[in-house]
Each structure stands twice: as C-alpha cells, then as structure tokens.
Design an enzyme around this catalytic site. Structure first.
Site, short mmCIF file in Angstrom:
data_model
loop_
_atom_site.label_atom_id
_atom_site.label_comp_id
_atom_site.label_asym_id
_atom_site.label_seq_id
_atom_site.Cartn_x
_atom_site.Cartn_y
_atom_site.Cartn_z
N GLU A 244 16.36 -24.41 -4.67
CA GLU A 244 17.76 -24.91 -5.23
C GLU A 244 17.37 -26.49 -5.10
OE1 GLU A 244 21.89 -23.61 -3.85
OE2 GLU A 244 21.43 -25.63 -2.73
N HIS A 286 26.47 -26.50 -2.99
CA HIS A 286 26.10 -26.60 -1.54
C HIS A 286 25.76 -28.11 -1.27
CE1 HIS A 286 24.43 -22.49 -2.45
NE2 HIS A 286 25.68 -22.16 -1.56
N ALA A 308 1.01 -24.29 -8.46
CA ALA A 308 0.47 -24.08 -7.06
C ALA A 308 0.05 -22.50 -7.14
CB ALA A 308 1.30 -24.27 -5.83
N GLY A 309 0.61 -21.61 -8.19
CA GLY A 309 0.45 -20.29 -8.42
C GLY A 309 1.38 -19.31 -7.92
N VAL A 312 6.56 -18.09 -11.74
CA VAL A 312 7.93 -18.80 -12.00
C VAL A 312 8.57 -18.54 -13.15
CG1 VAL A 312 9.14 -21.04 -12.33
CG2 VAL A 312 7.24 -20.66 -10.49
N PRO A 313 9.79 -17.95 -13.53
CA PRO A 313 10.11 -17.65 -14.65
C PRO A 313 10.55 -18.83 -15.64
CG PRO A 313 11.90 -17.13 -13.12
CD PRO A 313 10.54 -17.59 -12.47
#
Lengths: 620, 425
Positions: A244, A286, A308-309, A312-313
């Site tokens: 987030e 939040h 970093a690998g 990620v969409p």
C-alpha cells in the site's frame, strides 16, 4: 466428518508457524458472532477441538456460553480474568482482542504477562500510535507476535481462523479455505484479504495462510515478517502480497529479494497508484496510507519490487492473471502437485438464516393475532400506535381492538369507557376492596394487595354482570316471555342475576343504572335485551319495590346488546362465555383497588387484626 | 484517523500554554500568536492585544504551506498598519505555491524577533517504529538545505525520556559552547511535550536563541488524532485543517460529521465535481484499488471523487452517504453521460444486502435524475448475503429503469471499471 479419524495431536510448532489444526485461542470481549464463525470454520475444516478455548469478558462474570460446533451445541467457558483462563487452558497460545481502541492496549499488556500467549491479535482501529509502538517494542523483547491493530486478522486454511476473517461459511467454502493450498498471502487491508482469498482460490490450488496486518502506521507485525515465515515454510510454494502507498515496509521486501532471502516466487502489487492523480495530499481509508516522500508512493514501490524480481502486474486488473501464471509455472515444474479436492463436511444450515431465506419451515408453538411489536412501530391490530393517538380512539378503542379484534364505532367504545368508569370503585366495604385494604395493611406491595382484592371477584362479587348477561340472553333467545322467565327461575329456586338491590328501589333509583340506561337508549341502534330486561323488571318490582334492574344487570345486559349489534350472535355469545364481562369488571375495579392500596399507604395504616369480639368462638 | 497536521499558531499556543510544565518553568514561550481568518475583525485586534502596536511583527499564511519565504508569503519586521494591509491584500485570494493552487484564508501574526543568522538552529522530532528520531543542526532557517543528510540524529527508543545531559552529548555537540546546555534543556522539555501530547511530528526551523530566551520562529507539527482520548484536553481547541489547496466542500464536511457519529467509516473527497466517473466503494483497501484502476486506465482527469464506506454502517448512514454522492454527481448534466461505480471486495462481516438497502433507497430517490443524465451504474460486491443484495439492487433496472449492471465475486473486483470505461473516452 471423515469416517476414519486420526486424532489431531498437538505437536511442537515450528518457528515459522503461528497456527495449526490444534491451535486454540482466547477471545477477549464477548463477540458471539465472530466466535461462532470461528467454530463454523473449525467444523468445515474437520477440526476435532474448537478453536476458541474460552472467552475473556472483563466486565462480566465467570460462566459458560453456548455455541454450535457443527450440528452439536457446546459450552465455552467465560472468564473475567485472562490469567484464570490461562491457568485452566494451558495449551492456548493465541489471544484475539476485540477490545476497543481505548482498552485494546491493556488487553495486550495482560497477554504479555502470560507466557503461553505467543500470538496476540488486535482488531481495534484507532489505537494511539505511541502506545502501539510501546507494545511492539515490548512484544519484540518478549518474543511475541502481534497481528494488527486495525485488522480483521488472518486464516490458516483448514486449520485456524481469526475472528471474522473470510466472512461467512459460504464464502469459506467457496474460497476453499477449509483445506490448505500452497499460497502464502499477506496484505495490509482486511477487506482486500478476503478478496485475495477468492482470487487465489480461483487461480491456484488455494491458500495456505493469509494475514491482514492492518492499515495502521505501525502494525504489530509487517508484510515482511509474514513473507519471511512463508519463505521458511516448506508447505508454502508461492507468495502473494498486497502492499500500500505510504511507509517503507515494501523496501524491506525489495532488499530481501535482492539479497535472495526471498527465493520463492512473489506476486505483489502496491495499491495507491491513484495518489498521483490528486492535487493535494489525500489521506486514504487506512491511517498509514499516505505518502510523505517519493519513495513511499505506490509507483516507486511497484517499480522497485519489479526490479528486485517480484512479479508485479501492470494494474490490479491483471493481478489474478499473474497469480495464475505463476501457479501454472510451479505446477509445470513439479513444485506443486495439485491434489484431489476433499469434500467439505456439510455445514448444518443456521436456523435463523435458513428460515429467512425460506429454505426451511417449522410449525410455530405460539400464535398471536392482536398486536405486533416487531416493526418500526407498535401495532394494535391493524392500527399503528401513532394512529391510535392521531385518531384519538380512546381507551375504549384500544380495548375494542385488543379484546374484540376490531375498532368498534365510537358509541360502543364510549360505552366501554362508561362501564369502566361506573365499575371503577364501590367503596371500601365491598369484599374485594376490603381484602385489598387488609392485604395492604399487612405490609404487602401494590400487586399483592390488588390481586388479593381481585381474587374475590366471582359469582357473588362482580360476577352478577356475567350472570345477568347470560341469564337474560338465554331466556330471550329461547323466546320466553318475561313471566315465563321469572316462573322458570322461581321453579329452579335461583335468584335472577342483575335484579334487586339492598337499598335502591323504583322510587329511589340507582343513578348509575339511570346513566347507563339513558346512554344506551340514546346511542344504541337497538337494545332488545335491555328492553326485555326492563319488562322483567316491571314484573319483579310489582312484587317488591327493590327488585329493580341493578347496576350489574344493566351493564351485563347492555354489553350483550352492544356485542350483538357489532358481531353475529354466536360471536357475541362466545365473548361473553370467554369472560369478557368479568374482564371488564376486573379492569375497572382494579382502578379502585389500587386507589384503596395507595390510600392506606398514604394514611400509614398499621397492621389490621380483626377483634375477637367480632368473631363468635364456639364449639359445634 | 491518522497523523494530522495542525496550524502553526495552534502548535505555538500549545507550547506557550504547556512547555513550561516540561522544562521546570524554564524557557517560557509567551502566547503572542494571533490567528486571523476571513471572519476576524482586524480593527478590534490592537485593543485586545496591546503588543500589536508596540512590537515589530511577522505575518505569514498559516495553512500548512511549506517554504512560505520562497513563495513571498512572508512579511518580516513590519508594523501593524502594514501587516493589516498585507493581509487584506491577500485574504481570500488565490495563490499558487509550487504546483498547488489554493485560497489564502488563515494568517498568523507574531512579534518579530531580531536576531542574527548564527542564532538560528534546526530542530525536529519525527515518529519512527523504533521510537522517535530527534534531528538537530547548528544552522537553521529556510536555506538549511538537505537536512536529512546534514542533521545530527538521535534515536529515542520507545518508552525512554532522555535527560538534558544526553541531549547535550548526543544531539547538540555542534552548537556553540555557551548555548549547548540551554538548547539541550529546551529540547529535553520539547521532547517530553511532544511525547506527552502524542505528537507524531514536530519541526521548528529555526529555533532562535537571543540572550537567555529561546523562540520557535517557524513551526510545523502533526498530532496523532487517535490519541484524542488521551491528550485531547491538553490539545485544547485544535483544528486539523485540510492540506493547502483543498477546500472542504459542505458535502465533504457533512460526510465527516456522519463519520464521527458512527463506529463505521464513511469518507468522501471530491476531486473534480465536473468529473464523469463517480465511485461508491466499500472498504478502505478496495476503494484505493478502484481509484488506482481508474488512474491506470488513463481516466485520472475524469475521476470525480475518492471515498469509502466500511465497518458495517447501518442502513440510515449508508443511505445518507449514497444520497450525498448521487446529489453531487447529478448537479450538472454532462452530454457524454456519467458512470457510477458501486464497487467493493468480498466483505468479511458487512451484511451486503443490508448496506445495499441504504444505497437502493438513495438510487430510487435519485432515479429520475440519474436516468435523465445518462448515468450508467456498475455494481460489484461479495460477502455475507451478497446474492440477495445484488438481486435487490439489480431489480432497479426493471423497477425504475436504471441503467445498471450487477456482478458478484465471480467477476474480478476491478473489472467493472474497465467494462464501464471501455469506449468511454
């Protein structure tokens, strides 16, 4: 339940496991729905023991509370003190605090004192940050795990569920949470965790464990903490995470990826990419969701994670797709071998819910047709209480609806009120009033004194109303002439009820009778029974002056006339047989009896003892 | 509920009122701070605050604006006459600071403290997980530069209260010798003040030392508003203004008020009242994702609002919330039509059918306006009783002819956004 059952044994948990199929928890604060949901989950997960060992209710008393465990009912102990609970339940190592933001820290401190409580869950939102940081520091020292605050909790599929996590049992079954899969999930948001379990169920062999760490600035445990547990756990084959905007926790994950501390495939998306659309700072739902620096933005975090690998969409839209692709790759590599889908035990439907959904029926034990208090407004028959006053139907109208199930015309309601007024009292000497007074003076309360008076009402006292109505209508209905009626009663040796008075006579009429008679003559469409009774009276008074139609008679007979005017004859008679007239007398006279009770109390009258000289003592 | 910024004047008044309790009476701060808003009758001020006419003054806007000096929003070493003129010329006027445009409506007036550049220091405390980070630099002021790189940092671990001696040793080593002790003592008090009042952030740049007195010249602070039940009395009548450039609309304030009345959460931020995409999303997490998806699909400029409802609000509150949004979105028709996204994830314990009854009631009430303005409604939701909830809201299509499509957990949460916006550009 499975036919062959191996007993689920409590084994030493590995450091990376917080829960297993034997984990038991304390629920802090009485949370009936959440507790029941945990137990329902236990049942579909084929647990042998309930996951809630006891409820801590700091404002209550020690005791027991009933819950369902599948089709059976069980008792779960309730303790006022957590320490007492822990002494009795040494195997419990989870404390789930439903305390408010004010008292949640205190409940955590209490759990710190009890060594066995390794995992502490804080549901409340709005715990002050400084206070929370203290608790986090202390937890670290004491080697405890805190989940929350501001969270719904988490779930280990097929083993243990925290509170309201994953919602209702339908959803648990639909999201295949009753048995473990291979995916370890962690998010901040509790609401989204449930969404994620759905996505995971649809795109993989299911969830192994999922935790919502909560949306606060300082969560008790972090995304990273839980990912590291999953990384170490050989049963978890892939990691799924939702980050987030705000905070820097995600960079610890980036570092762990860089340093190969996380080697399992990680599908991750950081939400809050919309923040750039806002011209000024926006505080999202939040507390922690606010970017104070470029690095804290969702875009920066997503970029760093990808580099970093992590998988990620491009947006949340293809999050499911990435999860599915990653899972398929693991299946292809042989790292995950999807097993056959076990059949979940059928959960007995919750009675209230099934009833609401119209899935089951049951004959009711009681039936009621005169009033209904369940809606927004109280109803007397078909009339809302507000209309009772708007239409000013009076006490007679209310009685008419509740006793006779319809609002009778105004003349009738007024008549009822007249009757009540006329019978309200008849002095302190009558047996009922006397009894009330004696009971009052014996120190009894209002209700006892009233009842003591009411119990006198019967054939000799007050009962004449009923008797008169019955006798006169029976004679009239059988077509007897007044003379034949008198002769019949004489032959039977029975006094005609409602005829005769101790002092009143033709020349000294009872004003109560006059008032009632006049009202009826003026307002009733017809009054055949009264007319008949007056004929009878003519004959009786010709014999003796005081054999007049008395007040009991006129009330009973006129009331029968009124009922016959408003209802078919058989219905009217039924009401009289039910004791409606007696009821009217009881109701009216209660006013007087209570008056006498208060009068005596006000006068501070002492205990009454009847004088000896007023009793004739003798032997037969 | 979170860390919230306060006005400079409120922060300084708190110091004036309470700091002496934490320093043993040393380094008192005089309460000579005046807030001037649009309603303030400036003519009456000199009568009430005698020092206004005696002292040289400083005037600046007090609206959470950073680097006011650089934006020429600072008037130094002036008198009341000039100050009054300066404020009048700016009050209720639009200004642009950096990328943000907003209206000036709050100013702080305080005495000008003559000093030299060498008397300025930088001081800040910020909350971190491990405790609080105290920052100090022996130079202060607007031109202090990259303070993160330069400042001396001292971590105060959770639960500890460092003594003046510790501050002297670890924090103010680079300060002039004769001022170390007093700065350390002042900071000791400031830290106690910060901790006891549940601040989450407190920056004074510069702190100025003149003779034996210490002055906070420029202050920025945030309070942890969840601690109101602990420290609220000490805060006094404190205000949490919106960030500069954001003007709370009456609707936003109304939702704030509702939010305060329920244990549930109701949030609304109007981003662009002319925007064509409106959202009514359940859940703090889900609402962000819906806004993300609208952004990610390139409709940033059409996004009208951000908001969320969660924590099982009752029918009445959901109705009032929905009504507010429907009212806002139908105030001005748009030829191209509009979209309403009634979204949400799979609820944990919120009864979907129940919360939907409030939304349905509002949709019914605004049915005609929604139809007239070509509003297309997309619904997606899961959770307890979702099937009944979806059925009821979907029935509005037949019942009152709303253009509405309804989806459950079988559809990916944000798919309704792409469905809605496909070809919508």
């Amino acid at each position: 339940m499975a036919a062959k059952k191996t007993t689920q044994k409590k084994t030493e948990k590995k450091s990376y496991e917080l829960f297993d199929k034997t984990t038991q928890a304390f629920i802090y604060n009485r949370q009936v729905a959440a507790t029941q949901r945990m137990l329902d989950f236990d049942y579909v997960s084929d647990r042998e023991t309930p996951s809630v060992a006891a409820i801590i209710n700091p404002t209550g008393k020690d005791g027991l509370e009933k819950f369902f465990f599948g089709p059976k009912e069980i008792l779960i102990p309730v303790f006022k003190s957590m320490k007492d609970a822990a002494k009795k339940h040494k195997n419990v190592d989870v404390m789930i605090s439903f305390a408010s933001f004010r008292s949640a820290p205190k409940s955590v401190e209490e759990a710190f004192e009890i060594k066995q409580l390794k995992t502490i869950v804080v549901i409340a939102e709005g715990v002050p940050e400084r206070r929370m940081k203290e608790l986090i520091a202390k937890a670290k020292k004491l080697d405890r795990v805190i989940i929350g605050p501001a969270t719904v909790g988490g779930i280990q599929a097929g083993a243990f569920k925290i509170g309201n996590t994953a919602g209702t049992i339908d959803n648990i079954i639909e999201s295949k949470l009753g048995r473990p899969g291979s995916v370890g999930f962690v998010s901040k948001s509790g609401g989204l965790s449930n969404e994620a379990y759905n996505i995971i169920a649809r795109n993989t062999d299911g969830l192994y464990e999922g935790i919502a760490i909560g949306g606060d600035m300082y969560p008790g445990s972090t995304l990273m903490d839980h990912l590291m547990r999953y990384e170490k756990n050989p049963k978890v084959k892939m990691l799924v995470c939702l980050g987030e905007v705000g905070g820097v926790d995600e960079y610890n994950i980036v570092e762990a990826l860089d340093k190969k501390k996380i080697k399992k495939p990680l599908v991750m998306w950081v939400t809050g990419t919309c923040a750039k659309a806002f011209k000024t700072d926006v505080q999202f739902g939040h507390a922690g969701a606010k970017a104070d620096a470029e690095a804290e933005t969702a875009d920066a975090k997503n970029k760093a994670l990808k580099k970093a690998g992590a998988i990620v969409p491009n947006s949340f839209d293809d999050y499911a797709l990435k999860i599915n692709q990653t899972y398929k790759k693991l299946v292809k590599n042989g790292k995950i071998k999807p097993g056959p889908e076990p059949v979940a035990p059928i959960m007995p439907a919750d009675y209230a819910k099934a009833m609401k959904a119209g899935e089951i029926r049951k004959p009711s034990s009681f039936i009621s047709t005169i009033s209904d208090e369940r809606g927004e407004e109280l109803f007397y028959g078909d009339m809302a209480i507000s209309d009772v006053f708007k239409k000013d139907i009076g006490l007679g109208g209310v009685l008419s609806i509740l006793w006779f199930k319809k609002l009778m015309p105004r003349y009738a309601c007024k008549f009822i009120e007249n009757v009540l007024m006329v019978v309200a009292d008849h002095g302190p000497a009558v047996s009922g009033a006397h009894n009330t007074i004696v009971a009052t003076r014996a120190g009894k309360d209002l209700i006892s004194s009233l009842v003591s008076g009411l119990l006198c009402i019967g054939p000799r006292f007050g009962g004449a109303i009923d008797g008169a109505a019955q006798m006169f209508s029976s004679a009239y209905d059988r077509g007897l002439t007044p003379q034949e009626f008198i002769d019949e009663m004489k032959a039977k040796g029975v006094n005609i009820q409602g005829i005769g008075h101790r002092v009143k006579s033709v020349h000294n009429p009872d004003m109560r009778v006059t008032v009632m008679k006049n009202y009826v003559k003026k307002n009733f469409k017809k009054s055949p029974l009264l007319d008949y009774a007056l004929e009878v009276e003519k004959l009786t008074t010709s014999k003796r002056d005081n054999l007049i139609l008395n007040v009991d008679g006129v009330i009973g007979i006129c009331f029968a006339d009124m009922l016959r005017n408003e209802f078919p004859k058989n219905v009217a008679d039924e009401y009289i047989n039910m004791g409606a007239l007696n009821g009217l007398f009881v109701l009216g006279r209660s006013i007087g009896f209570m008056g006498h009770h208060m009068d005596q109390k006000r006068l501070k009258q002492p205990m009454y003892r009847h004088p000896w000289d007023d009793i004739l003592y003798m032997k037969e | 509920m979170a860390q919230k910024a306060i006005r400079e004047a409120d922060g300084k008044k708190m110091m004036a009122r309470l700091l002496k309790d934490y320093t043993g009476g040393k380094y008192p701060v005089k309460d000579r701070y005046i807030t001037i808003g649009p309603e303030t009758d400036m003519k009456k001020l000199p009568n009430k605050y005698k020092w206004l006419l005696k002292e040289k003054l400083v005037v600046k806007p007090d609206q959470l604006i950073k680097r006011r000096g650089k934006s020429k929003l600072l008037l130094l070493n002036t008198d009341w006459k000039e100050a009054e003129k300066w404020i009048k010329a700016r009050m209720s006027k639009k200004v642009t600071v950096g990328k943000t445009t907003g209206i000036l409506d709050h100013f702080i007036v305080e005495p000008f403290i003559p000093h030299e550049q060498k008397d300025e220091y930088y001081f800040a405390i910020t909350s971190v997980l491990e405790g609080d980070l105290v920052l100090f630099y022996h130079e202060g002021g607007v031109d202090v530069g990259d303070i993160d790189a330069k400042a001396t940092k001292m971590l105060v671990p959770v639960g500890e209260m460092p003594t003046a001696a510790e501050f002297e040793k670890k924090l103010v080593a680079k300060a002039p010798k004769d001022r170390k002790k007093m700065l350390a003592e002042f900071f000791e008090g400031m830290y106690k003040f910060y901790a006891d009042l549940n601040f989450a952030y407190l920056e004074i740049n510069p702190v100025v030392v003149v003779g034996k007195d210490v002055y906070p010249l420029d202050l920025a602070a945030k309070l942890d508003d969840t601690a109101r039940f602990v420290s609220g009395k000490k805060w006094g009548d404190v205000e949490f203004p919106s960030p500069f450039g954001r003007i709370r609309t009456p609707e936003e304030e109304y939702i704030d008020m509702l939010d305060g009345k329920t244990g549930s959460s109701l949030k609304l931020t109007v981003l662009n009242p002319e925007g064509r995409i409106w959202t009514m999303v359940a859940g703090g997490g889900a609402s962000v994702i819906y806004a993300d998806t609208i952004t990610d699909l390139g409709f940033m400029d059409e996004m009208a609002n951000y908001g969320e409802y969660s924590g099982n609000p009752n029918e009445e509150f959901t109705y009032l919330y929905a009504k507010t949004i429907l009212d806002l979105m139908t105030q001005k028709p748009n030829k191209k039509g509009k979209y309403l996204i009634v979204g949400g994830g799979i609820a944990n314990f919120t009864d979907v059918a129940k919360t939907f009854t409030g939304i349905i009631r509002a949709l019914r009430e605004y049915g005609d306006r929604l139809k007239k303005q070509n509003v297309k409604i997309y619904v997606r939701r899961g959770g307890p009783n979702y099937a009944a909830g979806l059925k009821n809201i979907g029935a509005l299509k037949e019942e009152i002819g709303l253009d509405i499509e309804v989806y459950g957990p079988e559809t990916h949460m944000t798919n309704i956004v792409s469905m809605a916006l496909k070809g919508g550009k």
